[in-house]
Design a protein around this motif. Structure first.
Motif, PDB file in Angstrom:
ATOM      1  N   ARG A   1      -6.200  -9.373  -1.610  1.00  0.00           N
ATOM      2  CA  ARG A   1      -6.691  -9.745  -0.321  1.00  0.00           C
ATOM      3  C   ARG A   1      -6.041 -11.355  -0.260  1.00  0.00           C
ATOM      4  NH1 ARG A   1     -10.912 -11.859   2.784  1.00  0.00           N
ATOM      5  NH2 ARG A   1     -10.771 -11.342   4.863  1.00  0.00           N
ATOM      6  N   GLY A   2      -7.037 -12.143  -0.985  1.00  0.00           N
ATOM      7  CA  GLY A   2      -6.875 -13.456  -1.014  1.00  0.00           C
ATOM      8  C   GLY A   2      -5.406 -13.903  -1.080  1.00  0.00           C
ATOM      9  N   LYS A   3      -4.846 -13.619  -1.966  1.00  0.00           N
ATOM     10  CA  LYS A   3      -3.451 -14.094  -2.258  1.00  0.00           C
ATOM     11  C   LYS A   3      -2.542 -13.589  -1.398  1.00  0.00           C
ATOM     12  CE  LYS A   3       0.146 -14.683  -5.925  1.00  0.00           C
ATOM     13  NZ  LYS A   3       0.323 -14.344  -7.229  1.00  0.00           N
ATOM     14  N   ASN A   4      -2.812 -12.427  -0.519  1.00  0.00           N
ATOM     15  CA  ASN A   4      -2.118 -11.956   0.611  1.00  0.00           C
ATOM     16  C   ASN A   4      -2.231 -12.940   1.788  1.00  0.00           C
ATOM     17  OD1 ASN A   4      -0.294 -10.242   2.036  1.00  0.00           O
ATOM     18  ND2 ASN A   4      -2.160  -8.884   2.556  1.00  0.00           N
ATOM     19  N   ILE A   5      -3.430 -13.430   2.139  1.00  0.00           N
ATOM     20  CA  ILE A   5      -3.817 -14.230   3.225  1.00  0.00           C
ATOM     21  C   ILE A   5      -2.941 -15.563   2.781  1.00  0.00           C
ATOM     22  CG2 ILE A   5      -5.384 -15.656   4.432  1.00  0.00           C
ATOM     23  CD1 ILE A   5      -7.332 -13.253   4.004  1.00  0.00           C
ATOM     24  N   ASN A   6      -3.038 -16.108   1.550  1.00  0.00           N
ATOM     25  CA  ASN A   6      -2.277 -17.380   1.302  1.00  0.00           C
ATOM     26  C   ASN A   6      -0.881 -17.283   1.564  1.00  0.00           C
ATOM     27  OD1 ASN A   6      -4.922 -18.308   0.319  1.00  0.00           O
ATOM     28  ND2 ASN A   6      -4.305 -18.169  -2.050  1.00  0.00           N
ATOM     29  N   SER A   7      -0.181 -16.101   1.331  1.00  0.00           N
ATOM     30  CA  SER A   7       1.104 -15.787   1.519  1.00  0.00           C
ATOM     31  C   SER A   7       1.369 -15.991   3.045  1.00  0.00           C
ATOM     32  CB  SER A   7       1.603 -14.797   0.772  1.00  0.00           C
ATOM     33  OG  SER A   7       2.826 -14.346   1.042  1.00  0.00           O
ATOM     34  N   LEU A   8       0.602 -15.559   3.841  1.00  0.00           N
ATOM     35  CA  LEU A   8       0.766 -15.321   5.152  1.00  0.00           C
ATOM     36  C   LEU A   8       0.479 -16.918   5.594  1.00  0.00           C
ATOM     37  CD1 LEU A   8      -1.455 -12.374   6.241  1.00  0.00           C
ATOM     38  CD2 LEU A   8       0.948 -12.746   6.765  1.00  0.00           C
TER      39      LEU A   8
ATOM     40  N   PHE B   1       5.835  -8.309  10.930  1.00  0.00           N
ATOM     41  CA  PHE B   1       5.064  -7.621  10.024  1.00  0.00           C
ATOM     42  C   PHE B   1       6.125  -7.570   8.819  1.00  0.00           C
ATOM     43  CE2 PHE B   1       4.646  -3.275   7.943  1.00  0.00           C
ATOM     44  CZ  PHE B   1       3.196  -3.548   7.732  1.00  0.00           C
ATOM     45  N   PHE B   2       5.270  -8.001   7.602  1.00  0.00           N
ATOM     46  CA  PHE B   2       5.953  -7.912   6.447  1.00  0.00           C
ATOM     47  C   PHE B   2       5.188  -6.941   5.617  1.00  0.00           C
ATOM     48  CE2 PHE B   2       5.547 -12.261   8.340  1.00  0.00           C
ATOM     49  CZ  PHE B   2       6.907 -12.694   8.385  1.00  0.00           C
ATOM     50  N   ILE B   3       5.729  -6.589   4.298  1.00  0.00           N
ATOM     51  CA  ILE B   3       5.341  -5.586   3.208  1.00  0.00           C
ATOM     52  C   ILE B   3       5.658  -6.535   1.967  1.00  0.00           C
ATOM     53  CG2 ILE B   3       5.597  -3.384   2.012  1.00  0.00           C
ATOM     54  CD1 ILE B   3       6.674  -2.177   4.718  1.00  0.00           C
ATOM     55  N   ASN B   4       4.587  -6.538   1.163  1.00  0.00           N
ATOM     56  CA  ASN B   4       4.597  -7.107  -0.233  1.00  0.00           C
ATOM     57  C   ASN B   4       5.296  -6.279  -1.049  1.00  0.00           C
ATOM     58  OD1 ASN B   4       3.333  -9.477   0.642  1.00  0.00           O
ATOM     59  ND2 ASN B   4       1.320  -8.645  -0.075  1.00  0.00           N
ATOM     60  N   ASP B   5       6.316  -6.812  -2.183  1.00  0.00           N
ATOM     61  CA  ASP B   5       6.970  -5.938  -3.079  1.00  0.00           C
ATOM     62  C   ASP B   5       5.704  -5.535  -3.986  1.00  0.00           C
ATOM     63  OD1 ASP B   5       9.232  -6.144  -2.089  1.00  0.00           O
ATOM     64  OD2 ASP B   5       9.792  -8.070  -3.102  1.00  0.00           O
ATOM     65  N   SER B   6       4.672  -6.174  -4.336  1.00  0.00           N
ATOM     66  CA  SER B   6       3.667  -5.800  -5.133  1.00  0.00           C
ATOM     67  C   SER B   6       2.525  -6.171  -4.766  1.00  0.00           C
ATOM     68  CB  SER B   6       3.982  -6.532  -6.490  1.00  0.00           C
ATOM     69  OG  SER B   6       3.938  -7.735  -6.477  1.00  0.00           O
TER      70      SER B   6
ATOM     71  N   SER C   1       0.869  -1.160   0.251  1.00  0.00           N
ATOM     72  CA  SER C   1      -0.014  -0.085  -0.004  1.00  0.00           C
ATOM     73  C   SER C   1       0.753   1.299   0.072  1.00  0.00           C
ATOM     74  CB  SER C   1      -0.825   0.000   1.028  1.00  0.00           C
ATOM     75  OG  SER C   1      -0.125   0.169   2.453  1.00  0.00           O
ATOM     76  N   ASN C   2       2.240   1.314   0.163  1.00  0.00           N
ATOM     77  CA  ASN C   2       2.959   2.299   0.488  1.00  0.00           C
ATOM     78  C   ASN C   2       2.415   3.177   1.454  1.00  0.00           C
ATOM     79  OD1 ASN C   2       4.806   1.462  -1.452  1.00  0.00           O
ATOM     80  ND2 ASN C   2       3.443   2.033  -3.267  1.00  0.00           N
ATOM     81  N   SER C   3       1.951   2.829   2.363  1.00  0.00           N
ATOM     82  CA  SER C   3       1.215   3.608   3.595  1.00  0.00           C
ATOM     83  C   SER C   3       2.103   3.965   4.675  1.00  0.00           C
ATOM     84  CB  SER C   3      -0.017   2.857   4.171  1.00  0.00           C
ATOM     85  OG  SER C   3      -0.494   3.532   5.038  1.00  0.00           O
TER      86      SER C   3
END
Length: 296
Positions: free
Chosen positions: A68-75, A59-64, A40-42
């Protein structure tokens, strides 16, 4: 014991993590809390980085942006314990016994639990009314993945469909897959507050994106009429050959409906018609493109 997975996007998750750490420590359980911002670059991430200083938390930050669904899969791929508690970052436990209630539920030998969502009773400003009213009237009775306890092995076998990268209806598809595989969701009284009220205009824009997602899922055959009231209503209109007339009515009244939805007295009935109308509109756009190609 428990891996708490919190997908984050432009939100300060630190207060939620603070509360969860306190409750987990009170219960004396083995736990981890994994949060991941979806690129989100927040500016909120300055606070979120403090999460890394807590024991058993990261706490992690995705590069891209993953969605939401794929983000949860990654976690989930990072998590180590046998149970996953999925919480949206803008929720907060309604009870001091929130974690304890879920620990008690685990002993019942079921696979999936939904604790519920509630909204604060205080009426917000007009610009946030649509989101608040919709949340109170619809989401409090729905089953969502914003407060979901699920066994690790069940989740890893039936993860979020990663073709859904935009906002909306990833929950619908997720639960549809579980249902088709004979899993039942047990609802218990263990709610979280939904805290982040978007403006009505933002919520309306996100709703249109969600309907586009729903249309994609429908066209790709990933959901059936039994999964969505909007799809079911659309199929009825198609059967009685009223799609074209319905689309005409929607286009003629779209601006008027939008004015109501942004007003101090938004109608959920009109909101339902709006979503169905936009779904019909997307179908007519697809048909028009098909006809244009066939005539070339």
């Amino acid at each position: 014991m428990l891996s708490i997975l919190i997908p984050v996007y432009n939100y300060n998750a630190l207060p939620l993590v603070n509360e969860l750490v306190k409750q987990c420590n009170t219960c004396g359980i083995n736990f981890e809390i994994l949060c991941q911002d979806d690129a989100s670059n927040s500016g909120e991430n300055a606070q979120n980085q403090i999460i890394n200083s807590f024991s058993n938390c990261a706490f992690f930050i995705n590069d891209s942006n993953l969605g939401r669904g794929k983000n949860i899969n990654s976690l989930a791929q990072k998590a180590k314990y046998d149970w996953f508690l999925i919480l949206d970052c803008d929720t907060f436990p309604a009870q001091n016994s929130f974690i304890q209630n879920y620990i008690a539920a685990i002993s019942e030998s079921k696979s999936i639990y939904f604790g519920g969502i509630v909204y604060e009773d205080k009426k917000p400003e007009q610009e946030q009314l649509l989101r608040w009213i919709y949340g109170q009237k619809r989401e409090t009775s729905a089953v969502l993945t914003s407060n979901l306890l699920i066994k690790k092995d069940v989740f890893l076998q039936h993860q979020f469909d990663e073709s859904v990268t935009k906002y909306g209806y990833e929950d619908l598809l997720f639960f549809s897959v579980l249902k088709k595989n004979d899993f039942k969701i047990t609802r218990i009284e263990n709610p979280t507050f939904h805290l982040n009220l978007e403006t009505s205009q933002v919520f309306l824009n996100k709703t249109k994106t969600a309907i586009e997602n729903l249309f994609f899922l429908y066209q790709s055959g990933k959901i059936s009429t039994d999964d969505s009231k909007i799809v079911k209503a659309f199929e009825v209109l198609k059967k009685v050959k009223l799609i074209r007339f319905s689309n005409f009515i929607f286009k003629k009244n779209q601006d008027k409906i939008e004015r109501n939805l942004l007003s101090e007295k938004p109608s959920l009935f009109l909101f339902d018609l709006y979503k169905l109308g936009y779904f019909n509109f997307l179908n007519s756009c697809k048909v028009s493109k098909t006809l244009s190609v066939s005539r070339m």
